[in-house]
Design a protein around this motif. Structure first.
Motif: not given
Length: 510
Positions: A62-83
């Motif tokens: 899911n999106g929350l798991e994706l954000i956490a995993a992506a941030r570990r690889r791309l610490p500067g990643l900005k995220v906008i959530v749709l729901s």
């Protein structure tokens, strides 16, 4: 352009996002999309993004798991959530992960555009801060190495700064290599700087910096004083044919290999060798000491009292120089073992020295003064012709200095700035002091210095502020007042304009 990645398990949402926003107008580009979090994470590894727009509820990951995993690889990643769910728990978890916004479906296009615009501003600001920080560190490194190589920084101070800045000269021997770009385009020069750093990475020691003339300097380390520099020079020369059109043309010169503690000698040789491109413009590089270019004039004691020539030049004594040049050439003609080829080399050496001396005085190059001098030396059929070629160069240099003489009132204004830069100086007050209309004084000052009064005094004050930041423990607002700025905010603005970073950041790097 900043890169955007989309993650949503609803195809029509993905299609709508592509169409509903003018991404290019916002400085953005969609670089990919995926229908679940696992595919999105795999794609982000291959194509890193700056902004992730993701749904919360997706299969596999899911999106929350994706954000956490992506941030570990791309610490500067900005995220906008749709729901599609106005769920407080989802929102709370998203906020913990540091999202930019939590947008409900159906998507409000105006709110999404505003969120994207704010995110772009934030990313650009972070990039600028990083750039200024990196630029500031490189600026201090450049200044430190240049001062050390020109003998204006003590060895103990250099070692202390080198340790702090990560400048390591571990090899027992070093040679300086100078690249002088033939382009004024900053982006081309920056690419060349980067390519030189890459080329130097294989050397035992490869320290690359820019000197005060804007030349790129490489200090290459060697374990042996008799090492071969040719592979490095060939590699650097080869940059000309690598990616044509992306790098500027450049002139490549090098000094001899010296003990690392005497690297300044190699730097001086490499800088001097640059001037011989006036004689050999088609050479790929000029290595100081190369017998083809530096035969007898580079060996042994120089047979002419150059400091006396330099004094006559500063005194603008053209006739004195002409007399001395004739006297020296006549003396050398009578010396035992002197050949015509040696005297021609000596004439070339003198012309190069005049060029370098004039540049050191005026801090600007005037190649047109020397354009025909070497041709005159080559065409000379007798000693008198050689002496005359050098005399003509000497006279042109004197004329250049004479033309550069400033009017007494401008000299008085410059002295006032240098002595009272902390005072409240203006064209009005100085005009009244020197009995000249402030408007005319401003025009005269700009004409003779090529800078406005305000520009000149601000630059001078900032240079003084830099000295105080380096050498004292005063606070920034105290230094601002010491150099003539009573408004600290204006001081910060001017400092960042001329130095590229704030005074606080500058002080932190010292």
């Amino acid at each position: 352009m900043l890169n955007v990645f989309l993650a949503d398990d609803e195809p029509f949402i993905i299609e709508g996002l592509y169409d509903m926003i003018d991404w290019a107008a916002l400085g953005l580009e969609i670089v990919g999309h995926a229908e679940n979090g696992r595919l999105a994470l795999d794609a982000l590894e291959r194509t890193p993004a700056d902004i992730l727009i993701t749904d919360i509820s997706m299969p596999v990951m899911n999106g929350l798991e994706l954000i956490a995993a992506a941030r570990r690889r791309l610490p500067g990643l900005k995220v906008i959530v749709l729901s599609a769910y106005s769920d407080f728990d989802f929102l709370r978890e998203g906020m913990k992960l540091g999202i930019e916004n939590y947008l409900l479906k159906p998507i409000n296009v105006g709110e999404l555009k505003e969120t994207l615009s704010n995110t772009v501003l934030k990313l650009n600001s972070l990039r600028t801060e990083t750039l200024f920080h990196d630029y500031g560190i490189q600026l201090i490194k450049d200044n430190t190495l240049y001062r050390w190589l020109t003998g204006t920084m003590a060895e103990a101070e250099f070692r202390e700064r080198a340790e702090m800045l990560g400048i390591h000269l571990r090899s027992p021997y070093a040679a300086a290599v100078v690249l002088r770009a033939g382009s004024d385009r900053p982006e081309e020069a920056e690419r060349l700087f980067g390519r030189v750093k890459n080329a130097a990475s294989g050397e035992e020691t490869g320290i690359v910096f820019r000197d005060m003339d804007g030349d790129i300097v490489l200090l290459a380390g060697y374990g042996d004083g008799n090492a071969d520099k040719q592979p490095l020079l060939r590699a650097l020369s080869g940059l000309r044919s690598d990616q044509p059109g992306e790098l500027p043309d450049f002139r490549l010169s090098s000094g001899k290999i010296h003990p690392s503690a005497a690297a300044s000698e190699s730097y001086a040789e490499a800088k001097k060798a640059q001037e011989f491109f006036l004689v050999y413009p088609d050479w790929d590089w000029i290595d100081y000491g190369d017998p083809r270019a530096f035969r007898q004039t580079a060996a042994g004691e120089f047979p002419i009292d150059w400091p006396n020539y330099a004094k006559l030049l500063v005194a603008k004594d053209g006739e004195g120089l002409a007399e001395k040049i004739n006297e020296d050439f006549n003396r050398l003609r009578e010396s035992e073992g002197v050949t015509p080829s040696y005297l021609k080399e000596l004439a070339v050496e003198l012309i190069v020295r005049f060029k370098m001396e004039l540049q050191s005085i005026k801090r600007t190059e005037e190649p047109e003064l020397f354009a025909t001098a070497f041709e005159s030396v080559g065409d000379a059929a007798e000693i008198a012709g050689l002496a005359e070629a050098v005399i003509q160069v000497a006279r042109r240099c004197v004329d250049s200095l004479v033309r550069d003489v400033r009017s007494p009132v401008v000299l008085q204004v410059l002295n006032a700035i240098h002595e009272r830069y902390a005072d409240e100086l203006s064209l009005k007050t100085l005009g009244a002091q020197f009995h000249i209309h402030p408007v005319y004084l401003g025009q005269l000052f700009s004409k003779e210095t090529s800078e406005s009064f305000t520009e000149y005094i601000n630059k001078y004050r900032i240079e003084k502020a830099k000295e105080l930041l380096k050498t004292t423990h005063h606070k920034v607002h105290e230094i601002a007042r010491m150099v003539g700025y009573w408004e600290t905010g204006y001081f910060y603005k001017q400092f960042k304009k001329y130095v590229g970073i704030s005074p606080t950041e500058f002080k932190a790097l010292l």
